[in-house]
Every structure is written in structure tokens, then in C-alpha cells.
Design a protein around this motif. Sequence first.
Motif, PDB file in Angstrom:
ATOM      1  N   ALA A 117      -0.659  -5.011   5.855  1.00 24.67           N
ATOM      2  CA  ALA A 117      -0.639  -3.586   5.487  1.00 24.67           C
ATOM      3  C   ALA A 117      -2.019  -3.142   5.013  1.00 24.67           C
ATOM      4  CB  ALA A 117       0.406  -3.337   4.401  1.00 24.67           C
ATOM      5  N   PHE A 142       4.465  -1.072   3.708  1.00 24.40           N
ATOM      6  CA  PHE A 142       4.760  -0.329   4.926  1.00 24.40           C
ATOM      7  C   PHE A 142       5.734   0.794   4.609  1.00 24.40           C
ATOM      8  CE2 PHE A 142       3.238  -4.382   6.523  1.00 24.40           C
ATOM      9  CZ  PHE A 142       2.342  -3.963   7.486  1.00 24.40           C
ATOM     10  N   LYS A 147       2.383   1.472   8.729  1.00 22.22           N
ATOM     11  CA  LYS A 147       1.626   1.711   7.492  1.00 22.22           C
ATOM     12  C   LYS A 147       1.734   3.182   7.149  1.00 22.22           C
ATOM     13  CE  LYS A 147      -2.073   1.006   4.609  1.00 22.22           C
ATOM     14  NZ  LYS A 147      -3.422   0.553   4.769  1.00 22.22           N
ATOM     15  N   ALA A 172       6.770  -2.279  11.787  1.00 26.77           N
ATOM     16  CA  ALA A 172       6.537  -1.680  10.472  1.00 26.77           C
ATOM     17  C   ALA A 172       5.324  -0.767  10.588  1.00 26.77           C
ATOM     18  CB  ALA A 172       6.315  -2.754   9.426  1.00 26.77           C
TER      19      ALA A 172
END
Length: 187
Positions: free
Chosen positions: A121, A167, A185, A183
Motif C-alpha cells: 500500500a 487499502f 489504494k 485491493a
Amino acid sequence: MNRYHRWYCRSDRWARRLQGTILPGVLKGVELGDNLLEIGPGPGVATDWLRSRAALVTAIEIDSRLAQGLRDRFHATNVTVVEGDATSMPFPDASFSGAVAFTMLHHVPYAVQDRLFAEAARVLRPGAMFAGMDSTPSFSWNLHHLFDDRNPVDPTTLEDRLRAAGFAQASVRTGNGGFTFRAMKGE
């Protein structure tokens, strides 16, 4: 990894399955962007496929022998290989337009899996996707992983773990002896 596992992950059979079915399915509709991070490329079978789908690919590999082999193999291409630990990446924040991890999470110790997710992330740009897949244990999977480090990710907890890592959105799908995840960000 045990000898069989190392052999299989380099095999033409695995390459055909990964490149012909798994990667196109996992990444269907996922925008990788121009500067992609591949976490844990191993022998580089996925890297071969990914390098024609992003202008720049950076692969981070913790195993020094694998990293050197990848550097030799991808010399003078759009792939940069970095020997390093994905739980503490040497990249600035928001460096990458996308990140992927394929069939490697189960080799990451439980104690640091969440750190890997948080690092993914951290190095992604806002709105970028982290996508990948891994296997879930079965009789066959356990045989292939005898004497290996094996720390399978529980797909039922993965969405929450990805959100906790930073995320904004996460989804996990199970099936065919494993799971896929995506996922995004946050902005």
C-alpha cells in the motif's frame, strides 16, 4: 522451497497454465499502469508475461540466487530486479502504478504478512491496484510443499487484513484450490 517445488515453478507446464489461464483471469479488467511492481517473482514465469503489459516492471525478490538469475535473464529489458525484502521495500512512497503477487504469499511468515500488505500500500500511487492469487491447502498442495516454508493465507480474513494495511477497497474470491484478490489504494 523443496526440490520438486523449485522444478515445477520453472516448468513449461506451470508457465503454460500460469500465462495461459491464471494471469489473464486474475488480471482481467485490472489496470496495471506504466510502472508495475511484482512482489516475489521467484523464477520469473509471471514476469515474462507481465513485461509485455507494462512499460516498466520492477521485481523484488528476497532470494539472492533467484534475484541474480532474474537480473541476468532480464538484462537490457524493461524489467528491473531488486534483491530485497517485500516487508521493508527500498522504494519511495507512491512509486508504482500497480502491484502484483502470484503464488508467493504462502512463503511469507505469518508474523510479517501484514507488513508486506502495508508496504504494498505504501509504495502504490493513490487509486492503484494490488492484485494477485495464491493457493489454499489441500492434500496435493501439502505434498508439493513438503519441507517448504508454508504459511497459507486465510482468504476469509484477507479483505479485512488488506483494508487494515491501507487499502480503501479489497475483494477476495475463492475457487479452484485457491483465491484471487484485488485491493485499491485510497485516494
